[in-house]
Design an enzyme around this catalytic site. Structure first.
Site, PDB file in Angstrom:
ATOM      1  N   HIS A  93     -13.448   6.735  34.166  1.00  0.00           N
ATOM      2  CA  HIS A  93     -14.272   7.014  32.988  1.00  0.00           C
ATOM      3  C   HIS A  93     -14.179   5.844  32.031  1.00  0.00           C
ATOM      4  CE1 HIS A  93     -10.289   8.421  31.811  1.00  0.00           C
ATOM      5  NE2 HIS A  93     -10.666   8.496  30.553  1.00  0.00           N
ATOM      6  N   HIS A 151     -13.269   5.401  28.839  1.00  0.00           N
ATOM      7  CA  HIS A 151     -12.345   5.281  27.715  1.00  0.00           C
ATOM      8  C   HIS A 151     -11.557   3.980  27.851  1.00  0.00           C
ATOM      9  CE1 HIS A 151     -12.284   9.785  26.416  1.00  0.00           C
ATOM     10  NE2 HIS A 151     -13.190   9.087  25.760  1.00  0.00           N
ATOM     11  N   ASP A 196      -8.516   2.952  27.468  1.00  0.00           N
ATOM     12  CA  ASP A 196      -7.228   2.818  28.160  1.00  0.00           C
ATOM     13  C   ASP A 196      -7.385   2.818  29.678  1.00  0.00           C
ATOM     14  OD1 ASP A 196      -7.987   5.561  27.763  1.00  0.00           O
ATOM     15  OD2 ASP A 196      -5.987   6.209  28.366  1.00  0.00           O
ATOM     16  N   HIS A 197      -8.609   2.985  30.151  1.00  0.00           N
ATOM     17  CA  HIS A 197      -8.896   2.909  31.592  1.00  0.00           C
ATOM     18  C   HIS A 197      -9.846   1.759  31.923  1.00  0.00           C
ATOM     19  CE1 HIS A 197      -7.232   7.001  32.594  1.00  0.00           C
ATOM     20  NE2 HIS A 197      -7.346   7.066  31.277  1.00  0.00           N
ATOM     21  N   HIS A 221     -13.680  16.329  30.830  1.00  0.00           N
ATOM     22  CA  HIS A 221     -13.044  15.480  29.821  1.00  0.00           C
ATOM     23  C   HIS A 221     -14.041  15.290  28.683  1.00  0.00           C
ATOM     24  CE1 HIS A 221      -9.918  12.934  28.397  1.00  0.00           C
ATOM     25  NE2 HIS A 221     -10.593  11.797  28.521  1.00  0.00           N
ATOM     26  N   ASP A 281      -8.905  11.486  33.842  1.00  0.00           N
ATOM     27  CA  ASP A 281      -8.468  12.403  32.791  1.00  0.00           C
ATOM     28  C   ASP A 281      -9.275  13.695  32.883  1.00  0.00           C
ATOM     29  OD1 ASP A 281      -6.981  10.245  32.093  1.00  0.00           O
ATOM     30  OD2 ASP A 281      -7.762  10.064  30.056  1.00  0.00           O
ATOM     31  N   HIS A 288      -0.044   9.199  33.570  1.00  0.00           N
ATOM     32  CA  HIS A 288      -0.790   9.316  32.312  1.00  0.00           C
ATOM     33  C   HIS A 288       0.010  10.149  31.294  1.00  0.00           C
ATOM     34  CE1 HIS A 288      -4.289  10.105  29.626  1.00  0.00           C
ATOM     35  NE2 HIS A 288      -4.735   8.959  30.129  1.00  0.00           N
TER      36      HIS A 288
END
Length: 309
Positions: A63, A65, A67-68, A140, A211, A269
């Protein structure tokens, strides 16, 4: 084949752990690895690992976001500087191409290899002679996908000891037998392929979820997986917080592994509130109470994917 972790923290990096990135190291004959997610700092983590970016064949983003995702432009640029010339394909949700087009064009980054960006909305997204990859939508705050990597069954090996006892030495007839053809030797001996070829090697299944809160979409991806990778942002005492933030607890991950009939579960995570191994111990304990074959992911450590009989 194994999973090698470059980042296991949720949200932001800490001094102890970086944000999410995982490498799936493929069988030796493939001589490559795949990466799942690429949080900020991933290229620094690669430098501390046995991985070489020139061997990176495919990259899957769960996805969009940060942090990914935020480590992706820098790593793609570094791959070229480090001599990577082989084509690279990146898979991810809609919006991935716009992110990369803007990042790479504004920074005038030079990518000296063929880069393909495949946006998808789930389903079968890749297949070749050795593997297929399926994606499914999870639950999510943004569209987040899980990936199910299925290694295809491979032919069984020849019983060479038995063949030699028949007086048949290595050569073209060995290849015909392995392809399932019966052969007639010069001495008039009919050898049945079924009698000299061992059982096929069963392919392995690895499921890597992005997530997510507990949801129906995770079950078909995790069904009968040899190794399931699931987020465990919080301990179950914070289940309500996990629900509010569209995440899962360690116990909820274990419940999915049990329901899906998975063989092994890896948790990753982790929230920054869990700093030390002692802080993480309750997450492992609550998951193992539901699904005993559970481990905690650790950075710069590999976890083999065992082949079931």
């Amino acid at each position: 084949m194994d999973l090698y972790f470059l980042g296991t923290n949720a949200g932001v990096p800490t001094l102890q752990r970086n944000v999410t990135s995982i490498a799936l190291r493929l069988p030796e004959e493939r001589r490559s690895f795949w990466m799942f997610d690429c949080g900020e700092g991933t290229q620094h983590q690669v430098l501390r690992s046995p991985l070489r970016l020139g061997k990176l064949e495919k990259l899957f983003i769960t996805h969009l976001h940060g942090d990914h995702l935020f480590g992706l432009p820098g790593m793609l640029s570094s791959r070229g500087y480090q001599g990577g010339t082989a084509p690279l394909t990146i898979y991810g949700p809609p919006g991935l191409k716009a992110f990369l087009d803007i990042s790479l064009s504004v920074s005038q980054s030079r990518i000296p290899y063929k880069l393909d960006i495949v946006e998808h909305s789930g389903g079968l997204i890749f297949e070749d002679d050795g593997f297929k990859v399926e994606a499914g939508l999870l639950d999510h705050r943004v569209d987040s996908y899980g990936y199910r990597v299925t290694e295809k069954d491979s032919p069984g090996s020849l019983n060479t000891e038995l063949l030699l006892s028949y007086g048949l030495k290595p050569g073209p007839l060995y290849g015909r037998l392995k392809r399932g053809e019966d052969v007639l030797t010069d001495d008039g001996l009919l050898i049945s392929a079924a009698s000299v070829v061992n059982e096929p090697k069963r392919g392995r299944i690895v499921t890597i979820l992005g997530d997510t809160r507990p949801c129906k979409g995770a079950l078909p991806l995790a069904q009968d997986a040899d190794l399931l990778l699931h987020e465990a942002t919080f301990a179950h005492e914070l289940a309500e917080m996990a629900r509010q933030y569209h995440h899962s607890t360690a116990r909820q991950a274990a419940e999915l592994a049990r329901e899906a009939g998975a063989r092994g579960l890896l948790l990753t995570h982790f929230s920054s509130r869990y700093i030390t191994p002692d802080d993480l111990a309750p997450l492992l304990e609550e998951a193992q109470a539901v699904f005993p074959n559970t481990q905690l992911a650790e950075e710069f450590r590999s976890f083999p994917v065992f082949r079931r009989r």
